[in-house]
Design a protein around this motif. Structure first.
Motif, short mmCIF file in Angstrom:
data_model
loop_
_atom_site.label_atom_id
_atom_site.label_comp_id
_atom_site.label_asym_id
_atom_site.label_seq_id
_atom_site.Cartn_x
_atom_site.Cartn_y
_atom_site.Cartn_z
N GLN A 57 0.84 -1.20 0.00
CA GLN A 57 0.00 0.00 0.00
C GLN A 57 0.88 1.25 0.00
O GLN A 57 1.88 1.32 0.70
N GLY A 58 0.50 2.23 -0.80
CA GLY A 58 1.26 3.47 -0.86
C GLY A 58 1.00 4.35 0.35
O GLY A 58 0.08 4.12 1.14
N GLY A 59 1.84 5.37 0.50
CA GLY A 59 1.71 6.29 1.62
C GLY A 59 0.65 7.33 1.36
O GLY A 59 -0.06 7.30 0.35
N PHE A 60 0.51 8.24 2.29
CA PHE A 60 -0.48 9.31 2.18
C PHE A 60 0.09 10.43 1.33
O PHE A 60 0.74 11.32 1.82
N VAL A 61 -0.16 10.30 0.02
CA VAL A 61 0.35 11.31 -0.90
C VAL A 61 -0.27 12.66 -0.61
O VAL A 61 0.35 13.71 -0.78
N SER A 62 -1.50 12.67 -0.12
CA SER A 62 -2.21 13.92 0.13
C SER A 62 -1.49 14.77 1.17
O SER A 62 -1.52 16.00 1.09
N LEU A 63 -0.84 14.13 2.15
CA LEU A 63 -0.11 14.89 3.15
C LEU A 63 1.06 15.64 2.52
O LEU A 63 1.33 16.79 2.85
N SER A 64 1.74 15.00 1.59
CA SER A 64 2.84 15.66 0.88
C SER A 64 2.33 16.82 0.04
O SER A 64 2.95 17.88 -0.02
N THR A 65 1.17 16.62 -0.58
CA THR A 65 0.58 17.69 -1.39
C THR A 65 0.18 18.88 -0.52
O THR A 65 0.42 20.04 -0.88
N LEU A 66 -0.43 18.58 0.63
CA LEU A 66 -0.81 19.66 1.54
C LEU A 66 0.41 20.42 2.04
O LEU A 66 0.37 21.65 2.17
N LYS A 67 1.48 19.71 2.31
CA LYS A 67 2.71 20.36 2.76
C LYS A 67 3.26 21.28 1.68
O LYS A 67 3.70 22.40 1.96
N THR A 68 3.22 20.82 0.42
CA THR A 68 3.70 21.64 -0.68
C THR A 68 2.86 22.91 -0.82
O THR A 68 3.39 24.01 -1.00
N ALA B 106 10.49 27.06 3.86
CA ALA B 106 9.73 26.65 2.68
C ALA B 106 10.61 26.45 1.47
O ALA B 106 10.39 25.52 0.68
N VAL B 107 11.62 27.29 1.29
CA VAL B 107 12.51 27.16 0.14
C VAL B 107 13.20 25.79 0.15
O VAL B 107 13.38 25.16 -0.90
N GLY B 108 13.57 25.31 1.33
CA GLY B 108 14.20 24.00 1.42
C GLY B 108 13.26 22.85 1.17
O GLY B 108 13.71 21.72 0.94
N GLU B 109 11.94 23.11 1.22
CA GLU B 109 10.95 22.06 1.03
C GLU B 109 10.36 22.05 -0.38
O GLU B 109 9.63 21.12 -0.72
N LEU B 110 10.63 23.07 -1.18
CA LEU B 110 10.08 23.17 -2.53
C LEU B 110 11.18 22.89 -3.54
O LEU B 110 12.09 23.73 -3.72
N PRO B 111 11.17 21.75 -4.20
CA PRO B 111 12.27 21.37 -5.11
C PRO B 111 12.57 22.40 -6.20
O PRO B 111 13.73 22.63 -6.51
N LEU B 112 11.53 23.02 -6.76
CA LEU B 112 11.75 23.98 -7.84
C LEU B 112 12.53 25.18 -7.35
O LEU B 112 13.52 25.60 -7.97
N LEU B 113 12.12 25.76 -6.22
CA LEU B 113 12.84 26.90 -5.65
C LEU B 113 14.23 26.49 -5.18
O LEU B 113 15.20 27.24 -5.35
N LYS B 114 14.33 25.31 -4.61
CA LYS B 114 15.63 24.85 -4.12
C LYS B 114 16.61 24.71 -5.27
O LYS B 114 17.78 25.10 -5.16
N ARG B 115 16.15 24.18 -6.39
CA ARG B 115 17.03 24.05 -7.58
C ARG B 115 17.44 25.41 -8.10
O ARG B 115 18.58 25.60 -8.55
N PHE B 116 16.50 26.38 -8.07
CA PHE B 116 16.86 27.73 -8.53
C PHE B 116 17.98 28.32 -7.69
O PHE B 116 18.95 28.88 -8.21
N PHE B 117 17.86 28.20 -6.38
CA PHE B 117 18.89 28.78 -5.50
C PHE B 117 20.17 27.96 -5.48
O PHE B 117 21.19 28.43 -4.99
N GLU B 118 20.12 26.74 -6.01
CA GLU B 118 21.33 25.95 -6.19
C GLU B 118 21.94 26.15 -7.57
O GLU B 118 22.99 25.58 -7.86
N GLY B 119 21.28 26.96 -8.41
CA GLY B 119 21.77 27.23 -9.75
C GLY B 119 23.01 28.12 -9.75
O GLY B 119 23.35 28.75 -8.75
N SER B 120 23.64 28.19 -10.90
CA SER B 120 24.93 28.90 -11.00
C SER B 120 24.80 30.39 -10.69
O SER B 120 25.67 30.97 -10.03
N LEU B 121 23.72 31.04 -11.15
CA LEU B 121 23.55 32.47 -10.90
C LEU B 121 23.41 32.75 -9.41
O LEU B 121 24.10 33.61 -8.85
N ALA B 122 22.50 32.03 -8.75
CA ALA B 122 22.29 32.25 -7.31
C ALA B 122 23.53 31.89 -6.51
O ALA B 122 23.87 32.56 -5.54
N GLN B 123 24.22 30.81 -6.91
CA GLN B 123 25.42 30.41 -6.17
C GLN B 123 26.55 31.44 -6.32
O GLN B 123 27.30 31.70 -5.38
#
Length: 518
Positions: A302-313, A374-391
């Motif tokens: 059985q899979g986990g509670f995907v809805s909890l992850s969605t609510l967190k996002t 929140a930035v550490g929990e959102l993959p899209l924002l996290k990747r942006f701040f890990e990008g070459s310009l932000a770094q």
């Protein structure tokens, strides 16, 4: 023979590398490029870098186009005609020149980063490593914060005494100027005893946050030392209690540093859970393979509670949106600004009555904590701040913070100029002012309406922005990084090697005075 006599790294080549920005040198000279790798908190470096750029944009806008900093459609209460309606003043978009909330993000990130290594060591049950990290950070903190500021203000002092700094008159003698500079350094820039009070340091008023940063770094180290041997839940509840105590006393900076400590522990716990989850997934995969070999099929789990992850996002996205909106809090007429006036009315004591900027500090602090998490929990924002310009911005973030004020002071009056100002008064009488001819970008674009101001704002930024980045890059390599290396060398020289914990053959550490046979 001739090839061995010619040094490929000539003095001209070295001089060129020192003067051009490092990202250009990396593209031109392959041997100049330094190997860099991302670490678990690299996104915080990127966030701090972008925040430092926004601080520069804030001071650039406030110095030259102050009317754009007002809320959209809100003018001065005594002069309603000053209301402007530029797209750059709209909610969310105005974050681009909102530098004050960025200071609060700096403090939360500082609390996080300074706590991260000691907290990791605590969770690894290696208190010796925790104490070593605390000792090292405490020893080097003054060099790290104050050293670059002393160097930058010394250069400003020299330019002022040489009459090369616009708007500032030299003193009668160099000795007098040096005494003024010494007083500024010792009683304003390196003065931690005022806690979160703005000391408005001479030579560069933008350095007001540095003594606050140092004082609360020491507070943070003391809190970690106090809680290093406590149970996890006791430590977390104590930190939360201290955060609440700081808010109840109106100490916003203390709250933000301790919040950074709390977020660092959450990050360490999350990383441990993710590592454990990967191990469980590996075991589950092996069991699935065994089922396939034995029975010809895999057992369906059985899979986990995907809805909890969605609510967190969704919750994290909401925190970022809230931070962007509150971050646009205007410095004046907040009680007339839609949305912001609600937050102003809900500001608790003592922030509601401290001063006119205290309410925004309360909300900026809360939103900074939410945004950093929140930035550490959102993959899209996290990747942006890990990008070459932000770094890259993260690498030069402290240098941008230090250099943008002097660069603006030296060049903005020449670059931006003035619109035409007619003569005032009658010639030959007191109070007469001669006409000022239109010159610079303001003279070219005009200042009569919002479109002209926004156009001039953008053009001026295109000229001054690269100068700030170039100056910060050179300052980072010539001043900032060498000071960091000197601080590390001084620490190594000062260390009492005999006082360092010995190692058992099995790897466990011993306190000085105890033998391996004990």
């Amino acid at each position: 023979m001739l090839r061995h006599q010619i040094n490929p790294l000539s003095w001209a080549d070295t001089f060129l590398r020192a003067l051009i920005p490092s990202f250009i040198a990396d593209a031109i000279f392959s041997d100049h490029r330094k190997a860099t790798r991302l670490h678990p908190t690299s996104y915080l470096d990127g966030l701090r870098g972008i925040a430092s750029v926004l601080v520069f944009l804030c001071h650039y806008t406030e110095d030259n186009y102050r009317s754009l900093t007002r809320a959209y459609g809100v003018g001065d209460k005594n002069h309603p005609e000053t209301a402007t309606k530029g797209w750059i003043q709209l909610p969310f978009l105005r974050i681009i020149f909102s530098g004050r909330p960025m200071v609060h993000i700096f403090f939360v990130i500082s609390g996080f980063v300074l706590s991260y290594k000691p907290i990791k060591s605590i969770h690894a049950r290696d208190l010796d490593k925790c104490y070593t990290a605390l000792s090292s950070s405490t020893f080097r903190r003054a060099f790290r914060l104050f050293g670059p500021c002393v160097a930058s203000t010394f250069m400003i002092m020299c330019l002022q005494q040489l009459d090369l700094y616009p708007g500032r008159n030299p003193r009668d003698t160099w000795a007098e100027q040096l005494m003024v500079w010494k007083r500024v350094v010792f009683t304003q820039i390196t003065w931690p005893w005022a806690w979160d009070k703005d000391m408005m340091p001479g030579y560069d008023i933008h350095l007001w946050t540095i003594p606050i940063e140092f004082a609360h770094s020491m507070l943070l180290f003391m809190a970690i030392l106090m809680l290093a041997r406590t149970k996890l839940r006791i430590r977390q509840m104590t930190v939360l209690g201290l955060m609440g105590y700081c808010l109840s006393c109106g100490k916003w900076a203390g709250f933000e540093f301790l919040a950074g400590l709390f977020l660092a522990e959450i990050h360490v716990l999350k990383s441990a859970r993710e590592q454990q989850s990967k191990e469980w997934e590996s075991v589950a995969q092996e069991e699935d393979d065994d089922d396939l070999n034995k029975y010809g099929h895999r057992e369906v789990r059985q899979g986990g509670f995907v809805s909890l992850s969605t609510l967190k996002t969704i919750f994290c996205i909401g925190l970022v949106i809230l931070g962007l909106f509150v971050g646009g809090w205007p410095n004046h007429e907040a009680d007339k600004t839609p949305g912001i006036r609600w937050f102003l009315a809900k500001t608790p004591m003592p922030f509601a009555k401290m001063d006119h900027l205290a309410p925004q500090k309360f909300w900026f602090g809360l939103c900074a904590v939410g945004t950093v998490w929140a930035v550490g929990e959102l993959p899209l924002l996290k990747r942006f701040f890990e990008g070459s310009l932000a770094q890259y911005c993260g690498r030069i973030s402290y240098a941008i913070y230090i250099c943008h004020g002097p660069v603006l002071g030296l060049f903005q009056a020449y670059v931006l100029g003035s619109q035409f100002v007619p003569a005032q008064g009658e010639p030959g009488k007191d109070g007469y002012k001669v006409a000022v001819e239109a010159h610079g970008i303001k003279g070219m674009t005009g200042m009569e309406n919002t479109t002209q101001k926004t156009t001039g704002w953008f053009l001026g930024l295109c000229v001054l922005g690269p100068v700030v980045v170039w100056a910060a890059d050179v300052f980072m390599r010539a001043i900032d990084e060498p000071i960091v290396r000197i601080a590390r060398k001084m620490e190594n020289v000062c260390l009492d090697k005999k006082a360092q914990p010995e190692q058992r053959p099995g790897g466990r550490r011993l306190e000085p005075g105890y033998s391996a046979a004990a």
